[in-house]
Design a protein around this motif. Structure first.
Motif, PDB file in Angstrom:
ATOM      1  N   MET A  35       0.866  -1.202   0.049  1.00 39.45           N
ATOM      2  CA  MET A  35      -0.158  -0.090   0.112  1.00 39.45           C
ATOM      3  C   MET A  35       0.902   1.189   0.147  1.00 39.45           C
ATOM      4  O   MET A  35       2.041   1.333   0.959  1.00 39.45           O
ATOM      5  CB  MET A  35      -1.046   0.027   1.242  1.00 39.45           C
ATOM      6  N   ALA A  36       0.755   1.910  -1.005  1.00 42.70           N
ATOM      7  CA  ALA A  36       1.607   3.255  -1.075  1.00 42.70           C
ATOM      8  C   ALA A  36       1.261   4.349  -0.117  1.00 42.70           C
ATOM      9  O   ALA A  36       0.020   4.459   0.347  1.00 42.70           O
ATOM     10  CB  ALA A  36       1.593   3.779  -2.480  1.00 42.70           C
ATOM     11  N   GLY A  37       2.231   5.084   0.185  1.00 44.21           N
ATOM     12  CA  GLY A  37       1.896   6.142   1.448  1.00 44.21           C
ATOM     13  C   GLY A  37       1.403   7.279   0.724  1.00 44.21           C
ATOM     14  O   GLY A  37       1.232   7.493  -0.352  1.00 44.21           O
ATOM     15  N   LEU A  38       0.891   8.291   1.587  1.00 39.66           N
ATOM     16  CA  LEU A  38       0.337   9.525   0.985  1.00 39.66           C
ATOM     17  C   LEU A  38       1.367  10.455   0.560  1.00 39.66           C
ATOM     18  O   LEU A  38       2.733  10.441   0.614  1.00 39.66           O
ATOM     19  CB  LEU A  38      -0.031  10.232   2.091  1.00 39.66           C
ATOM     20  N   THR A  39       0.900  10.766  -0.785  1.00 40.36           N
ATOM     21  CA  THR A  39       1.903  11.799  -1.518  1.00 40.36           C
ATOM     22  C   THR A  39       0.860  12.823  -1.874  1.00 40.36           C
ATOM     23  O   THR A  39      -0.318  12.769  -1.774  1.00 40.36           O
ATOM     24  CB  THR A  39       2.201  11.183  -2.751  1.00 40.36           C
TER      25      THR A  39
ATOM     26  N   THR B  52      -2.086  11.836  -3.997  1.00 38.73           N
ATOM     27  CA  THR B  52      -3.113  10.948  -3.419  1.00 38.73           C
ATOM     28  C   THR B  52      -4.483  11.801  -3.493  1.00 38.73           C
ATOM     29  O   THR B  52      -4.485  12.890  -2.737  1.00 38.73           O
ATOM     30  CB  THR B  52      -2.729  10.490  -1.910  1.00 38.73           C
ATOM     31  N   PRO B  53      -5.331  11.150  -3.867  1.00 41.48           N
ATOM     32  CA  PRO B  53      -6.698  11.869  -3.868  1.00 41.48           C
ATOM     33  C   PRO B  53      -7.300  11.469  -2.453  1.00 41.48           C
ATOM     34  O   PRO B  53      -7.103  10.804  -1.735  1.00 41.48           O
ATOM     35  CB  PRO B  53      -7.548  10.777  -4.856  1.00 41.48           C
ATOM     36  N   HIS B  54      -7.637  13.129  -1.984  1.00 42.98           N
ATOM     37  CA  HIS B  54      -8.363  12.762  -0.678  1.00 42.98           C
ATOM     38  C   HIS B  54      -9.772  13.103  -0.674  1.00 42.98           C
ATOM     39  O   HIS B  54     -10.539  13.547  -1.668  1.00 42.98           O
ATOM     40  CB  HIS B  54      -7.677  14.068  -0.021  1.00 42.98           C
TER      41      HIS B  54
ATOM     42  N   GLY C 129      -6.102   6.163  10.504  1.00 37.67           N
ATOM     43  CA  GLY C 129      -5.293   7.592  10.318  1.00 37.67           C
ATOM     44  C   GLY C 129      -5.894   8.410   9.438  1.00 37.67           C
ATOM     45  O   GLY C 129      -7.150   8.822   9.466  1.00 37.67           O
ATOM     46  N   HIS C 130      -5.024   9.037   8.501  1.00 39.11           N
ATOM     47  CA  HIS C 130      -5.366   9.889   7.447  1.00 39.11           C
ATOM     48  C   HIS C 130      -5.253   9.284   6.055  1.00 39.11           C
ATOM     49  O   HIS C 130      -5.269  10.210   5.178  1.00 39.11           O
ATOM     50  CB  HIS C 130      -4.703  11.205   7.523  1.00 39.11           C
ATOM     51  N   TYR C 131      -5.329   7.971   6.238  1.00 35.65           N
ATOM     52  CA  TYR C 131      -4.922   7.346   4.772  1.00 35.65           C
ATOM     53  C   TYR C 131      -5.953   6.371   4.340  1.00 35.65           C
ATOM     54  O   TYR C 131      -5.716   5.813   3.112  1.00 35.65           O
ATOM     55  CB  TYR C 131      -3.465   6.817   4.691  1.00 35.65           C
TER      56      TYR C 131
ATOM     57  N   LEU D 272      -7.416  -2.971   4.568  1.00 32.67           N
ATOM     58  CA  LEU D 272      -7.514  -1.640   4.760  1.00 32.67           C
ATOM     59  C   LEU D 272      -7.647  -0.917   3.347  1.00 32.67           C
ATOM     60  O   LEU D 272      -6.835  -1.210   2.603  1.00 32.67           O
ATOM     61  CB  LEU D 272      -6.430  -1.200   5.509  1.00 32.67           C
ATOM     62  N   PHE D 273      -8.656  -0.099   2.938  1.00 31.68           N
ATOM     63  CA  PHE D 273      -8.815   0.428   1.830  1.00 31.68           C
ATOM     64  C   PHE D 273      -8.323   1.965   1.840  1.00 31.68           C
ATOM     65  O   PHE D 273      -9.053   2.912   2.461  1.00 31.68           O
ATOM     66  CB  PHE D 273     -10.434   0.525   1.553  1.00 31.68           C
ATOM     67  N   SER D 274      -7.085   1.976   1.240  1.00 31.29           N
ATOM     68  CA  SER D 274      -6.506   3.293   1.178  1.00 31.29           C
ATOM     69  C   SER D 274      -7.318   4.230   0.374  1.00 31.29           C
ATOM     70  O   SER D 274      -8.024   3.948  -0.708  1.00 31.29           O
ATOM     71  CB  SER D 274      -5.120   3.401   0.796  1.00 31.29           C
ATOM     72  N   TRP D 275      -7.118   5.491   0.643  1.00 32.35           N
ATOM     73  CA  TRP D 275      -7.739   6.411  -0.485  1.00 32.35           C
ATOM     74  C   TRP D 275      -7.686   6.322  -1.838  1.00 32.35           C
ATOM     75  O   TRP D 275      -8.248   6.333  -2.756  1.00 32.35           O
ATOM     76  CB  TRP D 275      -7.444   8.092  -0.179  1.00 32.35           C
ATOM     77  N   GLN D 276      -6.248   6.205  -2.013  1.00 36.27           N
ATOM     78  CA  GLN D 276      -5.704   5.629  -3.505  1.00 36.27           C
ATOM     79  C   GLN D 276      -6.389   4.494  -4.080  1.00 36.27           C
ATOM     80  O   GLN D 276      -6.931   4.649  -5.297  1.00 36.27           O
ATOM     81  CB  GLN D 276      -4.273   5.418  -3.589  1.00 36.27           C
ATOM     82  N   TYR D 277      -6.691   3.527  -3.164  1.00 29.12           N
ATOM     83  CA  TYR D 277      -7.537   2.200  -3.715  1.00 29.12           C
ATOM     84  C   TYR D 277      -8.756   2.655  -3.835  1.00 29.12           C
ATOM     85  O   TYR D 277      -9.372   2.193  -4.733  1.00 29.12           O
ATOM     86  CB  TYR D 277      -7.110   1.131  -3.028  1.00 29.12           C
TER      87      TYR D 277
END
Length: 125
Positions: A1-5, A8-10, A75-77, A91-96
């Motif tokens: 899972m990539a970190g926030l950049t 990254t769509p929020h 968290g915030h991701y 865990l569904f990241s914002w990116q995913y």
């Protein structure tokens, strides 16, 4: 899972519609998606679904009636989605989530094709 950049769509809003079994998510870039609970369940980023490496994926069957019981921020991701069939490990990241929304038609058709090839069904046994 990539970190926030910075790219990254929020999300700006996340709404669970349990009656229609949809998770609605809006993003800061204006994109908005209504993702069916079944779709999110069968494409969960968990090891239970994805396996522990390429080729170890586990086809999810009988999930047509699955719903989400809870949406928990991580968290915030990311979001942790708690499904009513007991699944809660992805865990569904914002990116995913953004990727799932943007590619809904092709990802859903791929899943339906995999079900057909396996002689499996979306209906519970």
């Amino acid at each position: 899972m990539a970190g926030l950049t910075a790219e990254t769509p929020h999300p700006t809003a996340v709404t669970l519609h349990q009656a229609s079994r949809l998770l609605e998510i809006a993003f800061a870039d204006g994109a908005s998606y209504q993702l069916p609970c079944e779709y999110l369940r069968v494409l969960s980023p968990s090891a239970e679904v994805r396996g522990h490496g390429v080729g170890n994926e586990v086809l999810q069957v009988g999930k047509i009636n699955v719903n989400i019981k809870a949406v928990e921020p991580v968290g915030h991701y990311a979001l942790k989605l708690v499904f009513d069939d007991g699944h809660d490990s992805g865990l569904f990241s914002w990116q995913y989530l953004y990727e799932l929304g943007a590619n809904y038609e092709s990802y859903w058709q791929k899943y339906l094709n995999e079900l057909a090839a396996a002689g499996a069904s979306r209906e519970p046994l």
